[in-house]
Design an enzyme around this catalytic site. Structure first.
Site, PDB file in Angstrom:
ATOM      1  N   ASP A 336      64.576  26.957  60.147  1.00 46.72           N
ATOM      2  CA  ASP A 336      65.870  27.036  60.835  1.00 46.72           C
ATOM      3  C   ASP A 336      65.763  26.500  62.263  1.00 46.72           C
ATOM      4  O   ASP A 336      66.437  26.962  63.163  1.00 46.72           O
ATOM      5  CB  ASP A 336      66.415  28.478  60.833  1.00 46.72           C
ATOM      6  N   HIS A 645      75.299  43.215  58.923  1.00 46.16           N
ATOM      7  CA  HIS A 645      75.286  44.631  59.304  1.00 46.16           C
ATOM      8  C   HIS A 645      73.973  45.045  59.957  1.00 46.16           C
ATOM      9  O   HIS A 645      73.846  46.193  60.368  1.00 46.16           O
ATOM     10  CB  HIS A 645      75.594  45.513  58.098  1.00 46.16           C
TER      11      HIS A 645
HETATM   12 CA    CA Z   1      70.875  27.743  61.259  1.00 48.67          CA
END
Ligand code: CA
Length: 712
Positions: A336, A645
């Site tokens: 990422d 959450h």
């Molecule tokens: Ca991302």
């Protein structure tokens, strides 16, 4: 007086009022100098150099450096609150306000646009594009919006559900609206459009869930598509009839295999934030996001290539969208590591004999500060600006030398940076006066391990990484405290020529606000704690601060009206870290009211106290179920619930903490919400495609276990 927006400042000469304004400004607080005349030739630069804030990064070069200097190191302690405006949201606020013709345009959660009198904060009009709240489930990182663009009296707004809208800047009347994405797929828009010539450019997000990234250019007049550049090849490796076809035929196709999740999900590479217009070279440079799924082995198991153009800066011709160059900081992204972070254009003394060289600078998630030649993309330097563990450094061409463990498998490895990045979307700034880039940097390491059970799921995160790694229903005492101790945030003043920090300020934790630099010798940054702080741009000395009574993530802007300089920042606690980082806080942060807060010298206003609903942090039912059931619940929770959450069922407070919910206490009500989507109107969509009734009940058992456990 027609002087609304960028366009009319360009070209044939400035309108009389503009000239008068410029003259007045010269007398009362704008940096003068050789560059002034030159800059008035360029409409975008003229904007930020003087009274207004006309485009996302302040200028085309997106330096976020205001030439205003009425507020400076000598008087910043006299800054006071001129006005505040309630954005009426408890969700994340990330907007850069645009200020033109005395009007401020600021966006809030759910893509709602507010037009305000920039001098008083009086509301002029509000445009709510009425996003279906179920779309919120597609938004990886809260239902945020980072701002609008303006041109010739028209405002351009990207809407969460993929629309691009044009509005009359005076009245808010909708002029046209186009859908820029396939709305059956998990695309979202959170980024600010940019106006380039007679086009408005917009990208999109969705690479956590599974989409194919691209940027589109639309005609400002009527929303006709002018060109589109896909950052990832067509899965059939066939032409799309798009501007990117030749680049993929030549480079992209060979860098991907022929199987894996990318062939059905698109591979990611979304252009969700940074888009800059390099006016000198007449090109657009975009920041490209992570791979989808994150795990390259799941994404592209057959190929061993770099997966172009993931995690890259890509330059394209402004008129046609044709490929010019790319620089890929993270080949074959696996973590990422988006390269969507702020791209800043500047002249640095990096040419022959110290001559000025036009460069693009970026400090993406992967932890390296890059300087590349703006015209060619040639790698000039890359230097770690925070400690990083995924490489041993870069080779002479800027390619990372990965450590073997970085390509995680079945063993959990702790990697820095984690997916939240060494620097996320919060914009950095660059001062041509100090020669320093100001980076809102952080350290948020992440335990990474492949998801052995990975199979693509609709309408949820598809990363190929197991978020339950290292977790168990009963963690040793002190685990949370130890986790919190790994989280760090800092403001780094980075010298891109010497490739070192000139000064550093340590913050209490990560996820602080974007940066504004000013010719008054100041650097402003808001913090998660709600403090807005002014630092001496040369030394990092703290000169002033004020608590804004809500967390700040958005970057400040400066503007001038009638000889008075204003400074504005939008507050509002939310976005990725708020959703995913609840464990970072000793107690849940109550929902905060997002506000626009504006300062000027000598003002004496107050910021209203937030109206807080205290969180009733008591379990509403006893724990139940076997250790096996609770353990299964943890796994399902981590795969389906944690990114909104909160890991360990600990919410930061932006979205409900399920531990204290009456719904969690009631088996039937829980099933209605989790499986049947009875709260879809709030963004909590049905999970009956991902979870069986038994799975849902296991999650409930885990959440109640957490509610009745002492977590520390
Ligand atoms: Ca991302």
């Amino acid at each position: 007086m027609e002087r609304s927006g960028l366009g009319s400042l360009r070209g044939k000469g400035l309108a009389p009022v503009t000239l008068v304004t410029l003259l007045l400004l010269g007398a009362c607080g704008v940096r003068q100098g050789a560059s002034l005349d030159q800059e008035t030739d360029s409409f975008a630069r003229a904007g930020s150099a003087h009274a207004e804030w006309l485009t996302y990064g302040g200028t085309y070069d997106e330096q976020r450096h205001s030439r205003l200097m009425q507020v400076n190191t000598g008087n910043v302690d006299r800054l006071g609150v001129a006005w505040t405006y309630d954005l009426k949201t408890g969700r994340g606020v990330e907007a850069t306000p645009i200020v033109a013709n005395g009007i401020m345009y600021v966006t809030s959660a759910w893509s709602v646009l507010h037009a305000l009198d920039a001098r008083t904060g009086k509301e002029l009009w509000v445009h709510d594009p009425a996003v279906d709240k179920a779309v919120g489930a597609k938004a990886c990182c809260d239902v945020v919006n980072r701002g609008v663009a303006i041109r010739d009296g028209v405002i351009f707004l990207g809407v969460l559900d993929g629309r691009l809208e044009a509005l009359d800047a005076k009245t808010g009347k909708l002029l046209w609206s186009v859908v820029t994405v396939d709305q059956s797929k998990p695309y979202t828009i959170t980024g600010a459009p940019r106006v380039v010539k007679d086009m408005v450019l917009i990208g999109n997000g969705g690479a956590e869930l599974g989409v194919r990234g691209y940027i589109s250019a639309y005609d400002v007049k009527d929303g006709t598509l002018r060109w589109r550049f896909y950052t990832v090849p067509n899965p059939a490796k066939a032409p799309d009839g798009a501007a990117s076809d030749s680049a993929h035929a030549r480079l992209g196709n060979a860098s991907w295999g022929d199987s894996g999740a990318w062939t059905s999900d698109g591979g990611g590479g979304t252009v969700w934030d940074s888009i800059v217009y390099d006016e000198v070279n007449d090109q657009v440079i975009m920041g490209v996001g992570n791979g989808s799924p994150w795990n390259a082995e799941k994404r592209d198991p057959a190929g061993k290539g770099d997966n172009l153009f993931l995690s890259s800066m890509v330059a394209v011709d402004a008129d046609t969208g044709e490929y010019r160059w790319h620089f890929q900081g993270t080949p074959r992204d696996n973590w990422d590591y988006t390269a969507t972070q702020t791209i800043i254009l500047a002249d640095l003394p990096l040419g022959a004999g110290g001559a000025a060289r036009r460069v693009a600078m970026q400090a993406p998630k992967n932890g390296f500060f890059y300087v590349v030649d703006a015209r060619t993309g040639e790698f000039l330097s890359g230097t770690a600006f925070v400690p990083q563990t995924w490489t041993t450094g870069l080779d002479p061409k800027g390619r990372p030398i990965e450590v073997a463990e970085a390509r995680y498998g079945d063993e959990v490895v702790m990697l820095s940076p984690g997916p939240l990045g060494a620097h996320n979307w919060q914009p950095m700034a660059f001062s041509p006066e100090t020669g320093l880039a100001y980076i809102p940097a952080q350290e948020v390491p992440q335990a990474m391990v492949r998801d052995a059970l990975f199979e693509k799921q609709p309408a949820k995160w598809n990363t190929g990484m197991d978020f339950s790694a290292g977790l168990a229903p009963d963690l040793p005492e002190g685990t949370l405290k130890a986790l919190r101790a790994t989280l760090k945030g800092r403001l780094i003043a980075w010298d891109p020529v010497k490739r070192e920090a000139r000064w550093t300020v340590e913050h209490d934790g990560p996820w602080n606000g974007g940066i504004l630099s000013t010719a008054g010798g100041l650097v402003f940054q808001g913090k998660l704690s709600g403090d807005l702080v002014a630092y001496d741009a040369a030394t990092g000395r703290k000169l002033w601060s004020r608590n804004l009574k809500a967390g700040v993530a958005a970057p400040p802007v400066a503007y001038m009206i009638d000889g008075e300089q204003y400074l504005t920042v939008a507050t509002g606690w939310g976005s990725a870290f708020a959703l995913a980082g609840g464990f970072a806080f000793e107690r849940a942060v109550p929902p905060m009211v997002g506000r626009v807060v504006t300062f000027k010298l000598g003002a004496k206003g107050e910021i209203p106290d937030p109206v807080l609903t205290p969180v009733d942090a008591t379990p509403k039912a006893q724990s139940f179920g076997s250790a096996t059931l609770i353990s299964a619940g943890l796994t399902h929770y981590a795969r389906n619930c944690a990114v909104c959450h909160g890991p360990l069922a600990i919410s930061s407070g932006v979205l409900p903490d399920l531990r204290w919910s009456a719904i969690t206490a009631d088996k039937a009500a829980w099933a209605e919400v989790v499986l049947n989507g009875s709260l879809a109107g709030n963004g909590m969509v049905a999970f009956n495609r991902q979870l069986s009734p038994a799975d849902a009940e296991a999650i409930r058992a885990y959440v109640l276990h957490q509610a009745n456990s002492k977590l520390s």
